[in-house]
Design a protein around this motif. Structure first.
Motif, PDB file in Angstrom:
ATOM      1  N   PRO A 286       0.685  31.016   3.680  1.00  0.00           N
ATOM      2  CA  PRO A 286       1.027  30.538   5.021  1.00  0.00           C
ATOM      3  C   PRO A 286      -0.192  30.102   5.828  1.00  0.00           C
ATOM      4  O   PRO A 286      -0.149  29.071   6.516  1.00  0.00           O
ATOM      5  CB  PRO A 286       1.719  31.743   5.657  1.00  0.00           C
ATOM      6  N   ASP A 287      -1.289  30.857   5.733  1.00  0.00           N
ATOM      7  CA  ASP A 287      -2.490  30.499   6.490  1.00  0.00           C
ATOM      8  C   ASP A 287      -3.065  29.162   6.034  1.00  0.00           C
ATOM      9  O   ASP A 287      -3.462  28.338   6.862  1.00  0.00           O
ATOM     10  CB  ASP A 287      -3.551  31.589   6.349  1.00  0.00           C
ATOM     11  N   LYS A 288      -3.108  28.955   4.717  1.00  0.00           N
ATOM     12  CA  LYS A 288      -3.634  27.684   4.216  1.00  0.00           C
ATOM     13  C   LYS A 288      -2.713  26.527   4.584  1.00  0.00           C
ATOM     14  O   LYS A 288      -3.172  25.436   4.923  1.00  0.00           O
ATOM     15  CB  LYS A 288      -3.846  27.746   2.697  1.00  0.00           C
ATOM     16  N   PHE A 289      -1.422  26.771   4.486  1.00  0.00           N
ATOM     17  CA  PHE A 289      -0.473  25.721   4.856  1.00  0.00           C
ATOM     18  C   PHE A 289      -0.697  25.301   6.306  1.00  0.00           C
ATOM     19  O   PHE A 289      -0.763  24.106   6.622  1.00  0.00           O
ATOM     20  CB  PHE A 289       0.967  26.197   4.667  1.00  0.00           C
ATOM     21  N   ARG A 290      -0.832  26.276   7.184  1.00  0.00           N
ATOM     22  CA  ARG A 290      -1.061  25.960   8.602  1.00  0.00           C
ATOM     23  C   ARG A 290      -2.375  25.193   8.781  1.00  0.00           C
ATOM     24  O   ARG A 290      -2.445  24.244   9.575  1.00  0.00           O
ATOM     25  CB  ARG A 290      -1.069  27.247   9.419  1.00  0.00           C
TER      26      ARG A 290
ATOM     27  N   ARG B 126       0.842  -1.197   0.000  1.00  0.00           N
ATOM     28  CA  ARG B 126       0.000   0.000   0.000  1.00  0.00           C
ATOM     29  C   ARG B 126       0.877   1.247   0.000  1.00  0.00           C
ATOM     30  O   ARG B 126       1.822   1.362   0.787  1.00  0.00           O
ATOM     31  CB  ARG B 126      -0.895  -0.005   1.246  1.00  0.00           C
ATOM     32  N   GLU B 127       0.582   2.183  -0.882  1.00  0.00           N
ATOM     33  CA  GLU B 127       1.375   3.399  -0.968  1.00  0.00           C
ATOM     34  C   GLU B 127       1.185   4.272   0.269  1.00  0.00           C
ATOM     35  O   GLU B 127       0.082   4.378   0.804  1.00  0.00           O
ATOM     36  CB  GLU B 127       0.991   4.216  -2.198  1.00  0.00           C
ATOM     37  N   VAL B 128       2.266   4.898   0.687  1.00  0.00           N
ATOM     38  CA  VAL B 128       2.208   5.875   1.772  1.00  0.00           C
ATOM     39  C   VAL B 128       2.035   7.259   1.143  1.00  0.00           C
ATOM     40  O   VAL B 128       2.773   7.613   0.214  1.00  0.00           O
ATOM     41  CB  VAL B 128       3.497   5.831   2.615  1.00  0.00           C
ATOM     42  N   PRO B 129       1.068   8.054   1.604  1.00  0.00           N
ATOM     43  CA  PRO B 129       0.901   9.396   1.037  1.00  0.00           C
ATOM     44  C   PRO B 129       2.154  10.252   1.233  1.00  0.00           C
ATOM     45  O   PRO B 129       2.732  10.285   2.318  1.00  0.00           O
ATOM     46  CB  PRO B 129      -0.272   9.973   1.837  1.00  0.00           C
ATOM     47  N   VAL B 130       2.557  10.923   0.169  1.00  0.00           N
ATOM     48  CA  VAL B 130       3.693  11.837   0.227  1.00  0.00           C
ATOM     49  C   VAL B 130       3.249  13.164  -0.385  1.00  0.00           C
ATOM     50  O   VAL B 130       2.821  13.207  -1.536  1.00  0.00           O
ATOM     51  CB  VAL B 130       4.915  11.290  -0.536  1.00  0.00           C
ATOM     52  N   LEU B 131       3.348  14.230   0.391  1.00  0.00           N
ATOM     53  CA  LEU B 131       2.964  15.559  -0.070  1.00  0.00           C
ATOM     54  C   LEU B 131       4.200  16.357  -0.479  1.00  0.00           C
ATOM     55  O   LEU B 131       5.277  16.189   0.101  1.00  0.00           O
ATOM     56  CB  LEU B 131       2.215  16.319   1.031  1.00  0.00           C
ATOM     57  N   CYS B 132       4.019  17.226  -1.463  1.00  0.00           N
ATOM     58  CA  CYS B 132       5.117  18.059  -1.947  1.00  0.00           C
ATOM     59  C   CYS B 132       4.729  19.531  -1.870  1.00  0.00           C
ATOM     60  O   CYS B 132       3.637  19.916  -2.320  1.00  0.00           O
ATOM     61  CB  CYS B 132       5.448  17.685  -3.390  1.00  0.00           C
ATOM     62  N   TYR B 133       5.614  20.344  -1.295  1.00  0.00           N
ATOM     63  CA  TYR B 133       5.416  21.792  -1.205  1.00  0.00           C
ATOM     64  C   TYR B 133       6.611  22.512  -1.826  1.00  0.00           C
ATOM     65  O   TYR B 133       7.741  22.014  -1.802  1.00  0.00           O
ATOM     66  CB  TYR B 133       5.257  22.232   0.253  1.00  0.00           C
ATOM     67  N   HIS B 134       6.355  23.687  -2.359  1.00  0.00           N
ATOM     68  CA  HIS B 134       7.413  24.525  -2.916  1.00  0.00           C
ATOM     69  C   HIS B 134       7.460  25.860  -2.163  1.00  0.00           C
ATOM     70  O   HIS B 134       8.179  25.986  -1.188  1.00  0.00           O
ATOM     71  CB  HIS B 134       7.203  24.733  -4.417  1.00  0.00           C
ATOM     72  N   GLN B 135       6.649  26.827  -2.587  1.00  0.00           N
ATOM     73  CA  GLN B 135       6.679  28.150  -1.972  1.00  0.00           C
ATOM     74  C   GLN B 135       5.486  28.330  -1.028  1.00  0.00           C
ATOM     75  O   GLN B 135       4.342  28.108  -1.410  1.00  0.00           O
ATOM     76  CB  GLN B 135       6.644  29.233  -3.047  1.00  0.00           C
ATOM     77  N   ILE B 136       5.790  28.746   0.200  1.00  0.00           N
ATOM     78  CA  ILE B 136       4.735  28.997   1.185  1.00  0.00           C
ATOM     79  C   ILE B 136       4.663  30.512   1.376  1.00  0.00           C
ATOM     80  O   ILE B 136       5.344  31.110   2.220  1.00  0.00           O
ATOM     81  CB  ILE B 136       5.039  28.294   2.519  1.00  0.00           C
ATOM     82  N   ARG B 137       3.860  31.142   0.541  1.00  0.00           N
ATOM     83  CA  ARG B 137       3.741  32.608   0.570  1.00  0.00           C
ATOM     84  C   ARG B 137       2.425  32.996  -0.071  1.00  0.00           C
ATOM     85  O   ARG B 137       1.737  32.183  -0.700  1.00  0.00           O
ATOM     86  CB  ARG B 137       4.900  33.257  -0.199  1.00  0.00           C
ATOM     87  N   ASN B 138       2.074  34.246   0.078  1.00  0.00           N
ATOM     88  CA  ASN B 138       0.876  34.758  -0.578  1.00  0.00           C
ATOM     89  C   ASN B 138       1.161  34.997  -2.059  1.00  0.00           C
ATOM     90  O   ASN B 138       2.241  35.479  -2.424  1.00  0.00           O
ATOM     91  CB  ASN B 138       0.423  36.063   0.082  1.00  0.00           C
ATOM     92  N   ALA B 139       0.207  34.646  -2.906  1.00  0.00           N
ATOM     93  CA  ALA B 139       0.376  34.798  -4.345  1.00  0.00           C
ATOM     94  C   ALA B 139       0.412  36.274  -4.730  1.00  0.00           C
ATOM     95  O   ALA B 139      -0.206  37.123  -4.074  1.00  0.00           O
ATOM     96  CB  ALA B 139      -0.760  34.099  -5.079  1.00  0.00           C
ATOM     97  N   LEU B 140       1.143  36.580  -5.796  1.00  0.00           N
ATOM     98  CA  LEU B 140       1.262  37.937  -6.316  1.00  0.00           C
ATOM     99  C   LEU B 140       0.567  38.028  -7.669  1.00  0.00           C
ATOM    100  O   LEU B 140       0.415  37.018  -8.379  1.00  0.00           O
ATOM    101  CB  LEU B 140       2.738  38.317  -6.464  1.00  0.00           C
ATOM    102  N   ALA B 141       0.186  39.227  -8.042  1.00  0.00           N
ATOM    103  CA  ALA B 141      -0.468  39.432  -9.339  1.00  0.00           C
ATOM    104  C   ALA B 141       0.455  39.032 -10.482  1.00  0.00           C
ATOM    105  O   ALA B 141       0.006  38.623 -11.559  1.00  0.00           O
ATOM    106  CB  ALA B 141      -0.886  40.893  -9.477  1.00  0.00           C
TER     107      ALA B 141
ATOM    108  N   ASN C  10       8.820  24.631   8.647  1.00  0.00           N
ATOM    109  CA  ASN C  10       9.393  23.923   9.794  1.00  0.00           C
ATOM    110  C   ASN C  10       8.732  24.329  11.096  1.00  0.00           C
ATOM    111  O   ASN C  10       8.445  23.484  11.950  1.00  0.00           O
ATOM    112  CB  ASN C  10      10.903  24.188   9.862  1.00  0.00           C
ATOM    113  N   ALA C  11       8.464  25.620  11.262  1.00  0.00           N
ATOM    114  CA  ALA C  11       7.828  26.095  12.498  1.00  0.00           C
ATOM    115  C   ALA C  11       6.454  25.460  12.687  1.00  0.00           C
ATOM    116  O   ALA C  11       6.071  25.095  13.807  1.00  0.00           O
ATOM    117  CB  ALA C  11       7.706  27.619  12.468  1.00  0.00           C
ATOM    118  N   THR C  12       5.707  25.301  11.596  1.00  0.00           N
ATOM    119  CA  THR C  12       4.374  24.706  11.680  1.00  0.00           C
ATOM    120  C   THR C  12       4.459  23.214  11.984  1.00  0.00           C
ATOM    121  O   THR C  12       3.704  22.700  12.819  1.00  0.00           O
ATOM    122  CB  THR C  12       3.604  24.930  10.368  1.00  0.00           C
ATOM    123  N   LEU C  13       5.358  22.527  11.314  1.00  0.00           N
ATOM    124  CA  LEU C  13       5.512  21.087  11.574  1.00  0.00           C
ATOM    125  C   LEU C  13       5.888  20.836  13.034  1.00  0.00           C
ATOM    126  O   LEU C  13       5.343  19.926  13.680  1.00  0.00           O
ATOM    127  CB  LEU C  13       6.579  20.487  10.653  1.00  0.00           C
TER     128      LEU C  13
END
Length: 293
Positions: free
Chosen positions: A90-94, A62-77, A144-147
């Motif tokens: 950051p808020d959604k990540f938390r 059975r596969e173990v879920p693995v999540l991938c993240y890149h940039q944790i910031r608010n999107a810009l125009a 890291n702070a959130t984890l």
């Protein structure tokens, strides 16, 4: 002076009772510690003596879920539509990490996943792996702070050309990477400058693989044994070379695994910034609960 024999006897009995209880508790604790130590030793011995699983067996687990993240910031125009998949606020990540904790998930690291896939070692209930690509500073300050808040550990795939760079995007320093490693997270390779693995030349195995590995090992003081492909792209004919260059496993994105080298094509999914926590929970279960236990 008049001595109350009854009171004295009661006091003596109480003292003896507490002494006996203390000794008993100490003995029980010592026994529990010994049992834990023995279990740990037995697990290591069993793993060392077991025959590694073949590709078919690994694929059937059975596969173990693995999540991938890149940039944790608010999107810009100015961000492109494509970049939106790699950006999460950051808020959604938390919120998403809190959802994982509240849902009973426990983070695992690559060594645990490897031992599960190769030797059938047990994992905690509802295991999940959280990974970060490209060395962005927000992975340290927010990720890291959130984890840590939830007792989670992560895997940081480092692109070594970016270490210490500052600009529109700031990147982690050597000190940040060392701290992550010292705190029990896994530091792994993501090439020197994000070159597509499918386009590797003979020279690239030195500049994109061996030299970044050496640099990360000098920073952390630990072996670097795991790799993530830039863009999630791999070339089947080159997979065997990763083992030759010291890697135990490697991570793609959500494409199909290679039937001959499943350890070098472990699947991950990106957690897009447009997802709610509920969307992420649904995506995890849809993407990773298809294979056999």
């Amino acid at each position: 002076m008049k001595i109350n024999l009854k009171t004295t006897a009661q006091s003596l009995f109480t003292a003896i009772f507490f002494a006996f209880t203390l000794i008993s508790c100490s003995n029980n604790q010592a026994k529990e510690n010994a049992e834990k130590l023995n279990t740990s030793i037995e697990t290591k011995v069993d793993t060392a003596q077991q025959k590694p699983a073949d590709a078919k067996t690994i694929l059937a687990r059975r596969e173990v879920p693995v999540l991938c993240y890149h940039q944790i910031r608010n999107a810009l125009a100015s961000d492109s539509k494509r970049a939106g998949d790699d950006i999460i606020s950051p808020d959604k990540f938390r919120d998403h990490i809190k959802m994982l904790a509240d849902s009973g998930y426990h983070t695992v690291l690559p060594d645990q996943l490897y031992n599960y896939l190769v030797f059938g070692a047990k994992l905690p209930e509802k295991p999940i792996m959280i990974t970060f690509d490209d060395t962005d500073m927000d992975q340290f300050t927010v990720g890291n702070a959130t984890l840590k808040k939830y007792g989670f550990k992560g895997v940081y795939f480092i692109m070594t050309v970016s270490i210490g760079r500052k600009g529109r995007i700031n990147y982690m320093t050597k000190e940040n990477i060392k701290q992550l490693s010292d705190e029990g997270n896994t530091i792994a390779s993501h090439t020197y400058d994000h070159k597509n693995f499918a386009h590797f030349t003979d020279e690239d195995w030195k500049t994109q693989i061996d030299e970044p590995t050496k640099k990360l090992e000098e920073i952390t003081g630990k072996k670097v044994e795991y790799f993530a492909y830039p863009y999630g792209v791999f070339k089947a004919s080159n997979l065997h070379k990763l083992k030759e260059h010291g890697f135990k496993a490697a991570f793609i994105l959500s494409t199909a695994r290679d039937e001959n080298y499943p350890l070098y094509t472990i699947r991950r999914i990106i957690d897009p910034g447009r997802y709610s926590a509920k969307n992420l929970y649904y995506s995890i279960n849809k993407s990773f609960n298809k294979t056999k236990s």
